[in-house]
Design a protein around this motif. Structure first.
Motif, short mmCIF file in Angstrom:
data_model
loop_
_atom_site.label_atom_id
_atom_site.label_comp_id
_atom_site.label_asym_id
_atom_site.label_seq_id
_atom_site.Cartn_x
_atom_site.Cartn_y
_atom_site.Cartn_z
N TRP A 24 11.53 -141.26 49.36
CA TRP A 24 11.49 -142.59 48.68
C TRP A 24 11.80 -142.46 47.20
O TRP A 24 12.16 -143.39 46.44
N ILE A 25 11.86 -141.13 46.69
CA ILE A 25 12.17 -140.93 45.50
C ILE A 25 13.80 -140.60 45.17
O ILE A 25 14.17 -141.06 44.21
N ALA A 26 14.25 -140.02 45.95
CA ALA A 26 15.79 -139.65 45.74
C ALA A 26 16.82 -141.09 46.21
O ALA A 26 17.14 -140.71 47.42
N ILE A 72 20.26 -134.97 55.17
CA ILE A 72 19.81 -135.40 56.56
C ILE A 72 18.85 -134.21 56.83
O ILE A 72 18.93 -133.21 57.09
N ALA A 73 17.69 -135.07 56.38
CA ALA A 73 16.31 -134.24 57.09
C ALA A 73 16.04 -134.08 58.44
O ALA A 73 15.31 -135.19 59.00
N GLN A 74 16.56 -133.24 59.27
CA GLN A 74 16.61 -133.24 60.61
C GLN A 74 15.56 -133.55 61.33
O GLN A 74 15.38 -134.22 62.50
N GLY A 141 9.99 -120.15 48.36
CA GLY A 141 8.77 -120.62 48.96
C GLY A 141 7.85 -121.31 47.68
O GLY A 141 6.70 -121.92 47.72
N GLU A 142 8.22 -121.11 46.31
CA GLU A 142 7.42 -121.57 45.24
C GLU A 142 7.73 -123.11 44.98
O GLU A 142 7.08 -123.84 44.48
N GLY A 143 8.85 -123.55 45.90
CA GLY A 143 9.29 -125.03 45.73
C GLY A 143 8.32 -126.04 46.28
O GLY A 143 7.37 -125.56 47.06
N GLY A 144 8.60 -127.40 45.85
CA GLY A 144 7.79 -128.29 46.43
C GLY A 144 8.19 -128.76 47.57
O GLY A 144 9.42 -128.50 48.09
N GLY A 145 7.45 -129.54 48.54
CA GLY A 145 7.99 -129.95 49.93
C GLY A 145 7.66 -129.14 51.05
O GLY A 145 6.89 -128.25 51.04
N PHE A 146 8.24 -129.53 52.11
CA PHE A 146 8.28 -128.86 53.64
C PHE A 146 8.66 -127.46 53.24
O PHE A 146 9.66 -127.08 52.62
N GLY A 174 11.48 -123.50 41.92
CA GLY A 174 11.38 -123.07 40.61
C GLY A 174 12.28 -123.30 39.59
O GLY A 174 12.25 -122.82 38.38
N ILE A 175 13.30 -124.06 39.82
CA ILE A 175 14.41 -124.20 38.78
C ILE A 175 13.94 -125.33 37.94
O ILE A 175 13.68 -126.41 38.40
N VAL A 176 13.83 -125.13 36.37
CA VAL A 176 13.43 -126.28 35.65
C VAL A 176 14.27 -126.34 34.45
O VAL A 176 14.15 -127.35 33.69
C1 LIG Z 1 8.55 -134.87 46.55
C2 LIG Z 1 9.24 -134.02 47.39
C3 LIG Z 1 9.82 -134.19 48.48
C4 LIG Z 1 10.79 -133.37 48.95
N1 LIG Z 1 11.48 -134.12 50.09
C5 LIG Z 1 12.54 -133.26 50.75
C6 LIG Z 1 13.39 -133.92 51.86
O1 LIG Z 1 13.47 -135.10 52.14
N2 LIG Z 1 14.48 -132.88 52.13
C7 LIG Z 1 14.60 -131.78 51.89
O2 LIG Z 1 15.49 -131.15 52.11
N3 LIG Z 1 14.04 -131.25 50.81
C8 LIG Z 1 12.96 -132.09 50.20
N4 LIG Z 1 12.15 -131.48 48.89
C9 LIG Z 1 12.04 -129.99 48.69
C10 LIG Z 1 13.46 -130.17 47.67
O3 LIG Z 1 14.58 -130.60 48.33
C11 LIG Z 1 13.64 -129.10 46.77
O4 LIG Z 1 14.44 -127.94 47.57
C12 LIG Z 1 12.35 -128.46 46.08
O5 LIG Z 1 11.86 -129.40 45.46
C13 LIG Z 1 12.90 -127.09 45.12
O6 LIG Z 1 11.68 -126.82 44.52
P1 LIG Z 1 11.19 -127.20 43.09
O7 LIG Z 1 10.21 -128.29 43.56
O8 LIG Z 1 10.33 -126.14 42.63
O9 LIG Z 1 12.42 -127.87 42.54
C14 LIG Z 1 11.20 -132.21 48.59
C15 LIG Z 1 10.61 -131.91 47.49
C16 LIG Z 1 9.67 -132.66 46.94
C17 LIG Z 1 8.74 -132.11 45.44
#
Ligand SMILES: Cc1cc2nc3c(=O)[nH]c(=O)nc-3n(C[C@H](O)[C@H](O)[C@H](O)COP(=O)(O)O)c2cc1C
Length: 310
Positions: A24-26, A72-74, A141-146, A174-176
């Motif tokens: 929804w965001i991208a 493509i988020a499989q 693993g410090e990143g957001g999401g799945f 973690g890249i900012v």
């Molecule tokens: C709100 C949110 C939604 C995400 N949705 C997806 C997704 O649909 N597909 C995917 O490959 N990664 C998804 N991710 C992971 C991001 O692609 C990315 O690899 C990750 O956010 C990188 O870490 P950062 O949050 O520290 O920048 C999501 C991350 C966030 C924060």
């Protein structure tokens, strides 16, 4: 100064900075801002709303002349026609994630697309390379999401994977800013992907409450859900996620009222995915400002590091 890496060459972009795909965001508002600023915007499919996604891809053609990609988020898009869908939209670059890299790589590459697969471990990286991908997004693993429940931080994962593969690597997690981008390059990456930073960008469509929570959050204000089951996820610490943190199996039903969170700003309505890097984000800035300051900081950092040698 100009930058040239295999990522800038393959993706035909000015800066090797990608905006992460995020459900929804991208979409076109954010992704076109990133592509117009010299990075690579990516359109998501993880929302599963392929009709809307199709419209968003069509809008990209009117909003930017620069390249962009699709993810493509499989695990979320099981539509057997997803490859045809992406090819039909005229997309040239795809990241595949959350699934088996052998599933779509051949078909996408046969159609002439450049394919990067997202990996959380060395074993997954080797499997993707064997499947014939053009490059990897290595996601710490410090990143957001799945996330893989056995999460590995970028500081360990990136140099490990980069020492074992020859394909170009994009670092995520973690890249900012410039120093974190330079650190990723020191560890072997040739590009970076920002997720959480882009959620808090001015052009991001999420409600301001979510952006402010990122600005105010400390590095300790995330939770890891489903440590012992799947899917693992890293999200903002709220009352709801603090309660879920202790549950054995958090189901997707917990994402129930996504629209109320994403666009209504109710942070307790669903799970707000963010990474530990919220502790380093202190303001809402435009995508243009983020990319410019990141590149400035990147050049400053590598120059500063050069001064340690004599
Ligand atoms: C709100 C949110 C939604 C995400 N949705 C997806 C997704 O649909 N597909 C995917 O490959 N990664 C998804 N991710 C992971 C991001 O692609 C990315 O690899 C990750 O956010 C990188 O870490 P950062 O949050 O520290 O920048 C999501 C991350 C966030 C924060």
């Amino acid at each position: 100064m100009a930058i040239s890496t295999r990522v800038t060459e393959l993706l035909n972009v000015q800066y090797p900075i990608l905006q992460a795909p995020m459900g929804w965001i991208a979409r076109s508002q954010l992704a076109s801002a990133v592509s117009n600023a010299g990075g690579l915007g990516i359109i998501e499919t993880s929302s599963g709303e392929l009709d809307n996604v199709k419209d968003e891809i069509a809008k990209m053609a009117t909003l930017t002349k620069n390249p962009f990609g699709v993810n493509i988020a499989q695990a979320f898009v099981r539509d057997p026609n997803i490859v045809d869908f992406v090819v039909d939209q005229g997309v040239k670059f795809v990241t595949t994630s959350a699934g088996d890299p052998t599933k779509y790589t051949d078909a996408l590459k046969s159609a002439g697309l450049t394919v990067f697969h997202v990996v959380p471990t060395l074993a997954a990286a080797k499997k993707a390379v064997e499947a014939g991908v053009d490059g990897l997004v290595v996601e710490g693993g410090e990143g957001g999401g799945f996330k893989n429940p056995r999460d590995v931080a970028s500081m360990v994962l990136l140099p490990l994977v980069c020492s074992e593969v020859t394909v170009p690597v994009i670092a995520a997690g973690g890249i900012v800013d410039g120093p974190s981008m330079a650190a990723a390059f020191a560890l072997g990456a040739e590009g970076v992907q920002m997720g959480t930073r882009m959620v808090a960008a001015l052009e991001s469509p999420v409600h301001d409450n979510w952006k402010q929570a990122i600005v105010e959050g400390a590095e300790t204000d995330t939770v890891f859900l489903n440590r012992f089951s799947r899917p693992g996820l890293r999200a903002l610490r709220t009352e709801r996620t603090t309660r879920l943190e202790h549950e054995d199996n958090v189901s997707m039903a917990e994402f129930g009222r996504v629209a109320d969170l994403y666009f209504g700003g109710d942070l307790e309505a669903a799970i707000a995915l963010v990474g530990q890097v919220i502790g380093r984000i202190n303001s809402v800035e435009s995508v243009g400002q983020i990319l410019e300051s990141t590149m400035d900081g990147f050049y400053e950092t590598i120059e500063r590091l050069g001064k340690f040698t004599r």
